[in-house]
Design a protein around this motif. Structure first.
Motif, mmCIF file in Angstrom:
data_model
loop_
_atom_site.group_PDB
_atom_site.id
_atom_site.type_symbol
_atom_site.label_atom_id
_atom_site.label_comp_id
_atom_site.label_asym_id
_atom_site.label_seq_id
_atom_site.Cartn_x
_atom_site.Cartn_y
_atom_site.Cartn_z
ATOM 1 N N PRO A 322 -14.466 8.260 3.642
ATOM 2 C CA PRO A 322 -13.948 7.254 2.984
ATOM 3 C C PRO A 322 -12.859 6.393 3.848
ATOM 4 C CG PRO A 322 -14.238 8.967 1.350
ATOM 5 C CD PRO A 322 -14.304 9.476 2.879
ATOM 6 N N GLY A 323 -12.941 5.303 3.872
ATOM 7 C CA GLY A 323 -11.450 4.589 4.475
ATOM 8 C C GLY A 323 -10.367 4.417 3.570
ATOM 9 N N THR A 324 -9.304 3.706 4.011
ATOM 10 C CA THR A 324 -8.148 3.716 3.052
ATOM 11 C C THR A 324 -8.424 3.060 1.885
ATOM 12 O OG1 THR A 324 -6.824 3.597 4.927
ATOM 13 C CG2 THR A 324 -5.849 2.817 3.153
ATOM 14 N N GLY A 325 -9.353 1.723 1.901
ATOM 15 C CA GLY A 325 -9.727 0.992 0.563
ATOM 16 C C GLY A 325 -10.107 1.956 -0.443
ATOM 17 N N GLU A 326 -11.544 2.697 0.286
ATOM 18 C CA GLU A 326 -12.067 3.436 -0.911
ATOM 19 C C GLU A 326 -11.179 4.593 -1.260
ATOM 20 O OE1 GLU A 326 -16.072 6.063 -1.058
ATOM 21 O OE2 GLU A 326 -16.155 4.586 0.390
ATOM 22 N N ARG A 327 -10.413 5.292 -0.462
ATOM 23 C CA ARG A 327 -9.808 6.391 -1.049
ATOM 24 C C ARG A 327 -8.564 5.787 -1.981
ATOM 25 N NH1 ARG A 327 -9.768 10.879 1.930
ATOM 26 N NH2 ARG A 327 -7.584 11.566 1.313
ATOM 27 N N LEU A 328 -8.215 4.484 -1.882
ATOM 28 C CA LEU A 328 -7.014 3.902 -3.087
ATOM 29 C C LEU A 328 -8.143 3.639 -4.241
ATOM 30 C CD1 LEU A 328 -5.143 1.489 -1.092
ATOM 31 C CD2 LEU A 328 -4.200 3.547 -2.249
ATOM 32 N N ALA A 329 -9.326 3.236 -4.026
ATOM 33 C CA ALA A 329 -10.177 2.997 -5.392
ATOM 34 C C ALA A 329 -10.574 4.288 -6.051
ATOM 35 C CB ALA A 329 -11.520 2.171 -4.878
ATOM 36 N N ARG A 330 -10.666 5.217 -5.305
ATOM 37 C CA ARG A 330 -11.067 6.659 -5.772
ATOM 38 C C ARG A 330 -9.782 7.110 -6.599
ATOM 39 N NH1 ARG A 330 -15.053 10.441 -2.159
ATOM 40 N NH2 ARG A 330 -16.466 9.033 -1.609
ATOM 41 N N GLN A 331 -8.865 6.919 -5.940
ATOM 42 C CA GLN A 331 -7.717 7.708 -6.682
ATOM 43 C C GLN A 331 -7.314 6.891 -8.090
ATOM 44 O OE1 GLN A 331 -3.225 8.530 -5.279
ATOM 45 N NE2 GLN A 331 -3.201 6.478 -5.665
ATOM 46 N N TRP A 332 -7.577 5.424 -7.953
ATOM 47 C CA TRP A 332 -7.041 4.789 -9.262
ATOM 48 C C TRP A 332 -8.346 4.675 -10.154
ATOM 49 C CZ3 TRP A 332 -2.927 1.615 -10.823
ATOM 50 C CH2 TRP A 332 -2.003 1.549 -9.833
ATOM 51 N N LEU A 333 -9.522 4.681 -9.830
ATOM 52 C CA LEU A 333 -10.705 4.811 -10.812
ATOM 53 C C LEU A 333 -11.328 5.849 -10.983
ATOM 54 C CD1 LEU A 333 -12.367 1.385 -9.374
ATOM 55 C CD2 LEU A 333 -10.717 1.699 -11.352
ATOM 56 N N LEU A 334 -10.940 6.991 -10.234
ATOM 57 C CA LEU A 334 -11.790 8.410 -10.517
ATOM 58 C C LEU A 334 -10.764 9.399 -10.632
ATOM 59 C CD1 LEU A 334 -14.824 8.093 -8.033
ATOM 60 C CD2 LEU A 334 -14.782 7.517 -10.481
ATOM 61 N N ALA A 335 -9.872 9.410 -9.720
ATOM 62 C CA ALA A 335 -9.037 10.634 -9.575
ATOM 63 C C ALA A 335 -7.796 10.704 -10.606
ATOM 64 C CB ALA A 335 -8.504 10.976 -8.058
ATOM 65 N N ALA A 336 -7.434 9.685 -11.062
ATOM 66 C CA ALA A 336 -6.050 9.628 -11.777
ATOM 67 C C ALA A 336 -5.939 8.524 -12.800
ATOM 68 C CB ALA A 336 -4.884 9.590 -10.674
ATOM 69 N N ALA A 337 -5.072 8.684 -13.861
ATOM 70 C CA ALA A 337 -4.896 7.643 -14.832
ATOM 71 C C ALA A 337 -4.023 6.562 -14.138
ATOM 72 C CB ALA A 337 -4.106 8.212 -15.958
ATOM 73 N N PRO A 338 -4.098 5.496 -14.346
ATOM 74 C CA PRO A 338 -3.381 4.392 -13.813
ATOM 75 C C PRO A 338 -1.845 4.735 -13.757
ATOM 76 C CG PRO A 338 -5.118 3.557 -15.132
ATOM 77 C CD PRO A 338 -5.026 4.855 -15.304
ATOM 78 N N SER A 339 -1.426 5.105 -14.639
ATOM 79 C CA SER A 339 0.177 5.517 -14.699
ATOM 80 C C SER A 339 0.291 6.458 -13.591
ATOM 81 C CB SER A 339 0.678 5.961 -15.988
ATOM 82 O OG SER A 339 0.115 7.022 -16.573
ATOM 83 N N VAL A 340 -0.521 7.547 -13.518
ATOM 84 C CA VAL A 340 -0.331 8.596 -12.454
ATOM 85 C C VAL A 340 -0.513 8.005 -11.153
ATOM 86 C CG1 VAL A 340 -1.184 10.647 -11.742
ATOM 87 C CG2 VAL A 340 -0.938 10.405 -14.267
ATOM 88 N N ALA A 341 -1.661 7.170 -10.913
ATOM 89 C CA ALA A 341 -1.849 6.769 -9.634
ATOM 90 C C ALA A 341 -0.614 5.845 -9.237
ATOM 91 C CB ALA A 341 -3.122 5.636 -9.405
ATOM 92 N N LEU A 342 0.015 4.903 -10.042
ATOM 93 C CA LEU A 342 1.093 4.324 -9.662
ATOM 94 C C LEU A 342 2.163 5.211 -9.378
ATOM 95 C CD1 LEU A 342 2.086 1.561 -9.609
ATOM 96 C CD2 LEU A 342 3.103 1.693 -11.958
ATOM 97 N N GLN A 343 2.593 6.064 -10.054
ATOM 98 C CA GLN A 343 3.642 7.268 -9.721
ATOM 99 C C GLN A 343 3.234 7.699 -8.293
ATOM 100 O OE1 GLN A 343 3.712 10.023 -12.966
ATOM 101 N NE2 GLN A 343 5.587 9.323 -13.513
ATOM 102 N N ARG A 344 2.192 7.973 -8.068
ATOM 103 C CA ARG A 344 1.932 8.735 -6.656
ATOM 104 C C ARG A 344 2.204 7.742 -5.561
ATOM 105 N NH1 ARG A 344 -3.310 12.370 -8.445
ATOM 106 N NH2 ARG A 344 -2.001 13.817 -9.705
#
Length: 362
Positions: A322-344
């Motif tokens: 996965p490239g940077t864009g997909e990694r960000l998408a995975r974090q925000w849509l699969l790997a963490a709640a939005p508030s957690v992704a924002l904190q990270r």
């Protein structure tokens, strides 16, 4: 509670699960995962697994692990033997320093691969590890570091893998033995925030079990750890060992308290990564019906999730990293709640200004 983008809206944002090319060419890989999960009949009529895919998986998780969990792997005997020897060395070293900390009267748990080898596999050396992960109380961290330093251990003097430095608040740079052969990864929480809200270190220590002479997390807590670390790795090849652990845990899921997991996940904003991890294991052959009574597994889907499944079934080819864009998408849509992704992401931005070395202050 899920944000609206999880479930039907997530499917709308990331594509149709039934698109015709979503699972093309992955049948051989899926059969391998199903065998690991125990979902394939073990008869003489079952063909040998695809050798190229088996070798690719062994490159990710060690040949010893594949030989132990995959019937008919047929890897070269010498390759498996060498892999087991290296794994045994690392497990033995980890156990030695676990024992030194425990003997000093300091509460400690073996976690991740060191623990998995003790209760999920026929022999500890069947589980590949690169370091020994040990969980201690935050208030004992200084004493544990001091103990290891008296034996010549020192924090690794190595740059972090990212421009923003070491952002985890749960662990640190590894401690290396004088010869560099032994790697100890100390943790003060099971994983980065918000894991400690969902499952505090004190709760893990209180519910610990013993296996092969090690204090390890309970089956329930071990599954939460596995899900969190697989999500932190964005369900990429880095999580392959953890995915195998998860499949083996489902073979013993009568020991897992799913209502407790669901309650803790909601409390700690971890419902999304836990549900995605369970859904992934279900797609790879695990019987997740008991877990699905308490977790919204049926709300996991979409093109991005299908990409994760396909990556596993093709054994993570380099062309599919996965490239940077997909990694960000995975974090925000699969790997963490939005508030957690924002904190990270905020921690990463802060790290660009002032990177943290990963060495705890004392």
């Amino acid at each position: 509670m899920f944000f609206p983008c999880f479930g039907p809206d997530l499917r709308q944002m990331t594509g149709n699960m039934s698109e015709p090319d979503a699972t093309r060419g992955v049948e051989d890989g899926l059969e391998i995962w199903r065998r690991i999960a125990g979902d394939m009949p073990q008869t003489g009529d079952v063909s040998d697994p695809d050798r190229v895919l088996v070798t690719a998986l062994a490159d990710r998780v060690t040949a010893a692990t594949v030989a132990a969990v995959l019937p008919g792997a047929n890897l070269p005997d010498e390759t498996v033997r060498q892999s087991r020897l290296l794994n045994r060395f690392r497990h033995t070293a980890g156990r030695r320093w676990y024992g030194a900390i425990a003997d000093a009267g300091l509460p400690v748990l073996a976690i991740k691969g060191l623990a998995s080898g003790a209760w999920l596999y026929a022999a500890p050396q069947d589980r590949g590890i690169s370091d020994a992960d040990l969980l201690v109380r935050r208030e004992d961290l200084g004493a544990v570091i001091g103990l290891l330093e008296t034996h010549g251990f020192a924090f690794a003097d190595a740059p972090t893998r990212s421009r923003w430095g070491f952002v985890s608040d749960a662990s640190f740079q590894p401690l290396l033995s004088p010869d560099g052969a032994v790697n100890i990864d100390l943790h003060v929480a099971g994983d980065a925030a918000p894991f400690d809200k969902a499952l505090p270190t004190a709760d893990m220590l209180a519910a610990a079990q013993t296996a092969e002479g090690l204090g390890i997390p309970s089956a329930t807590h071990a599954f939460m750890l596995a899900a969190s670390h697989a999500a932190r790795d964005l369900f990429t090849a880095d999580a392959a060992k953890t995915v195998i652990d998860g499949l083996l845990m489902f073979q013993r899921d009568d020991r897992i308290d799913w209502p407790e997991i669901a309650e803790r996940a909601r409390k700690g904003r971890m419902l999304r990564p836990l549900s995605v991890f369970v859904a992934l294991l279900g797609r790879l052959g695990a019987d997740v019906s008991r877990a699905a009574r308490d977790l919204p597994v049926d709300r996991v889907g979409g093109r991005l999730f299908e990409r994760v499944v396909r990556d596993h079934c093709t054994m993570f080819p380099p062309s599919g990293v996965p490239g940077t864009g997909e990694r960000l998408a995975r974090q925000w849509l699969l790997a963490a709640a939005p508030s957690v992704a924002l904190q990270r992401d905020a921690r990463r931005i802060a790290g660009l200004i002032r990177p943290h070395s990963g060495v705890p202050g004392r």
